[in-house]
Design a protein around this motif. Structure first.
Motif, short mmCIF file in Angstrom:
data_model
loop_
_atom_site.label_atom_id
_atom_site.label_comp_id
_atom_site.label_asym_id
_atom_site.label_seq_id
_atom_site.Cartn_x
_atom_site.Cartn_y
_atom_site.Cartn_z
N UNK A 167 0.73 -1.35 -0.32
CA UNK A 167 0.08 0.01 -0.17
C UNK A 167 1.21 1.30 0.45
N UNK A 168 2.04 1.19 0.22
CA UNK A 168 2.84 1.80 -0.14
C UNK A 168 3.52 2.40 -1.45
N UNK A 169 2.87 2.30 -2.23
CA UNK A 169 3.27 3.06 -3.92
C UNK A 169 1.80 2.76 -4.95
N UNK A 170 2.12 3.43 -5.73
CA UNK A 170 0.51 3.48 -5.80
C UNK A 170 -0.07 2.16 -6.89
N UNK A 171 -0.99 1.89 -6.67
CA UNK A 171 -1.36 0.55 -6.77
C UNK A 171 -1.36 0.30 -8.38
N UNK A 172 -1.01 0.79 -9.43
CA UNK A 172 -0.64 0.75 -11.05
C UNK A 172 0.61 0.39 -11.06
N UNK A 173 1.27 0.63 -9.98
CA UNK A 173 2.63 0.27 -9.78
C UNK A 173 2.82 -0.79 -8.79
N UNK A 174 2.09 -1.25 -8.08
CA UNK A 174 1.81 -2.59 -7.58
C UNK A 174 2.92 -3.67 -8.30
N UNK A 175 3.71 -4.64 -7.16
CA UNK A 175 4.45 -5.72 -7.89
C UNK A 175 3.45 -6.96 -6.79
N UNK A 176 2.65 -7.23 -7.13
CA UNK A 176 1.94 -8.64 -7.36
C UNK A 176 2.75 -9.61 -6.22
N UNK A 177 2.29 -10.39 -4.69
CA UNK A 177 3.49 -11.60 -4.48
C UNK A 177 2.75 -11.84 -3.23
N UNK A 178 3.27 -12.87 -2.84
CA UNK A 178 2.02 -13.84 -1.35
C UNK A 178 1.10 -14.81 -1.92
N UNK A 179 1.38 -15.09 -3.18
CA UNK A 179 0.04 -16.07 -3.28
C UNK A 179 0.13 -16.77 -2.99
N UNK A 180 -2.00 -17.12 -2.19
CA UNK A 180 -1.80 -17.60 -1.74
C UNK A 180 -3.43 -18.68 -2.60
N UNK A 181 -3.63 -20.74 -2.56
CA UNK A 181 -4.54 -21.30 -3.31
C UNK A 181 -5.04 -21.77 -2.51
N UNK A 182 -6.25 -21.66 -2.38
CA UNK A 182 -7.66 -22.39 -1.52
C UNK A 182 -8.81 -23.38 -2.17
N UNK A 183 -8.47 -24.70 -1.10
CA UNK A 183 -9.64 -25.78 -1.18
C UNK A 183 -10.36 -25.40 -0.22
N UNK A 184 -11.84 -24.87 -0.85
CA UNK A 184 -12.97 -24.73 0.15
C UNK A 184 -13.84 -25.67 0.87
N UNK A 185 -13.37 -27.11 -0.34
CA UNK A 185 -14.17 -27.97 -0.14
C UNK A 185 -15.09 -27.96 -1.30
N UNK A 186 -16.23 -28.74 -0.78
CA UNK A 186 -17.48 -28.18 -2.30
C UNK A 186 -18.39 -29.19 -1.44
N UNK A 187 -19.60 -28.59 -2.34
CA UNK A 187 -21.41 -28.53 -1.84
C UNK A 187 -21.82 -29.80 -2.71
N UNK A 188 -22.47 -30.52 -2.77
CA UNK A 188 -23.41 -31.32 -4.18
C UNK A 188 -22.25 -31.19 -5.19
N UNK A 189 -21.04 -30.92 -5.12
CA UNK A 189 -20.22 -31.91 -5.89
C UNK A 189 -19.43 -30.72 -6.99
N UNK A 190 -19.93 -29.43 -6.52
CA UNK A 190 -19.70 -28.02 -6.92
C UNK A 190 -18.67 -27.23 -5.80
#
Length: 289
Positions: A167-190
Motif C-alpha cells: 500500500x506504500x506505492x500507487x496501485x498501478x505500480x504495485x508488484x503482486x506477491x504472497x500468492x495463496x490458493x484455497x481449497x474451500x471444499x465442495x457442496x453437491x459436487x460443486x
C-alpha cells in the motif's frame, strides 16, 4: 462454526427503485457504501435513507447494464471494496474484460478513477491464469497489505486464489506477491469459490463463498450453496453453510464486520440475486466459532 441470520431487509433507494446487484459493502461516513456491480452508481445507505452515489462516469451514456439490452459487456463490475488505513474507500473492477479494469478511490464525495490494466496483467502472471479468466471479486486488508482474491472457477480447474499488494506505492505500480490458493471444499459436487472477505483479529480472514455451477467467469450459473469459511492463511479452520433466505440460497457477495469478539462476530451481508428488478437483500449475521 455457527451462522445465524438475525435480521433481513430489502434495499431500495429513496425514490423506490431497487438497489441492484449488491456486490460489496463497506463502512462509509455514518452508514454503508454498497456497490452495484452492473452500475456506475453506488448506494449510500444511512439511517432512514438510501441515496445514489456516483462512482464512475456513464459508459456510452449508460449508468446501468444488462444482458437483455446487450450492454453487459460495458459494465464496470466493481465487485471488491475495502477501507484503506487513511479512510479512503477503494473499489476494484473484477478484471475479466476491458470495461472491468478500473479502480476507484473514494474520499468523501470525490471519486478518483485509476486504470488497472497493467497491474491486472501482473496479477494474472502471478496467479498463472489467462487474463480473460481473471475474476477478482474480493479485497480486504491483512496487516499492512491489500489481499486481492481471484474468485476462480473450481469446476474448470481454476481454484480461488489471492495475491498481496503493498500500500506504500500507487496501485498501478504495485508488484503482486504472497500468492495463496484455497481449497474451500465442495457442496453437491460443486466447488466453493470466494465471493467476499473480511479481516479479523490475529490474522484470520472470514470469507463468503458460493458453490455456483457457472460455465465461465462471465456468465452466472445455478447456485448450489452459500457458505462462510474461516481461514488462517490458505488453511481452512471452519466452515458453515448460510441459512436459506425465503427458502432460497442466499448468494452473499458483500460482507462487512459490525463488531467482533474473540469467539465470533456480527456482520452485515449483501445478496446479489442476479435480478436487476429485485431489491437486493441485506442480512445481519451472528457468527460464532
Amino acid at each position: 462454526m455457527r451462522v445465524e441470520v438475525t435480521a433481513t431487509r430489502r434495499l431500495t433507494f429513496d425514490d423506490g427503485s431497487p438497489v441492484r446487484a449488491a456486490s460489496a459493502i463497506v463502512s462509509y461516513g455514518d452508514g454503508w457504501l454498497i456497490t452495484q456491480d452492473d452500475s456506475t452508481l453506488g448506494a449510500h445507505w444511512r439511517p432512514g435513507s438510501v441515496l445514489p452515489l456516483r462512482l464512475l462516469d456513464p459508459v456510452e451514456g449508460l449508468d446501468t447494464f444488462a444482458s437483455a439490452d446487450g450492454s453487459k459487456h460495458l459494465k464496470p463490475d466493481l465487485e471488491a471494496a475495502c477501507v484503506l488505513p487513511d479512510g479512503t474507500v477503494l473499489l476494484l473492477g473484477s478484471g475479466s474484460t476491458p470495461a472491468r479494469r478500473r479502480g476507484v478511490r473514494l474520499s468523501g464525495q470525490e471519486a478518483v478513477v485509476e486504470d488497472l490494466t497493467a497491474l491486472l496483467g501482473r496479477v494474472a502472471v502471478a496467479l498463472g491464469v489467462p487474463h480473460d479468466v481473471l475474476n477478482l471479486e474480493v479485497a480486504c486488508l491483512v496487516g499492512d497489505r491489500l489481499r486481492w482474491f481471484h474468485r476462480g472457477l473450481p469446476a474448470a480447474g481454476w481454484p480461488s486464489a489471492s495475491v498481496d499488494l503493498p500500500l506504500d506505492v500507487p496501485l498501478h505500480e504495485a508488484s503482486p506477491d504472497g500468492v495463496l490458493r484455497y481449497d474451500l471444499g465442495t457442496v453437491a459436487g460443486v466447488g466453493l469459490a470466494v465471493t467476499d472477505a473480511v479481516a479479523l483479529g490475529e490474522g484470520l480472514v472470514l470469507v463468503s463463498a458460493a458453490a455456483e455451477d457457472s460455465p465461465n467467469t462471465y456468465d452466472d450459473g445455478p447456485l448450489v450453496a452459500s457458505a462462510l469459511v474461516l481461514l488462517d492463511g490458505d488453511r481452512v479452520l471452519d466452515r458453515a453453510q448460510v441459512p436459506l433466505l425465503d427458502d432460497r440460497i442466499a448468494k452473499i457477495e458483500g460482507l462487512a464486520v459490525v463488531d467482533e469478539t474473540g469467539s465470533g462476530a456480527r456482520l452485515v451481508a449483501t445478496i446479489d440475486a442476479d435480478d436487476h428488478t429485485s431489491p437486493s437483500p441485506v442480512l445481519e449475521l451472528s457468527v460464532g466459532w
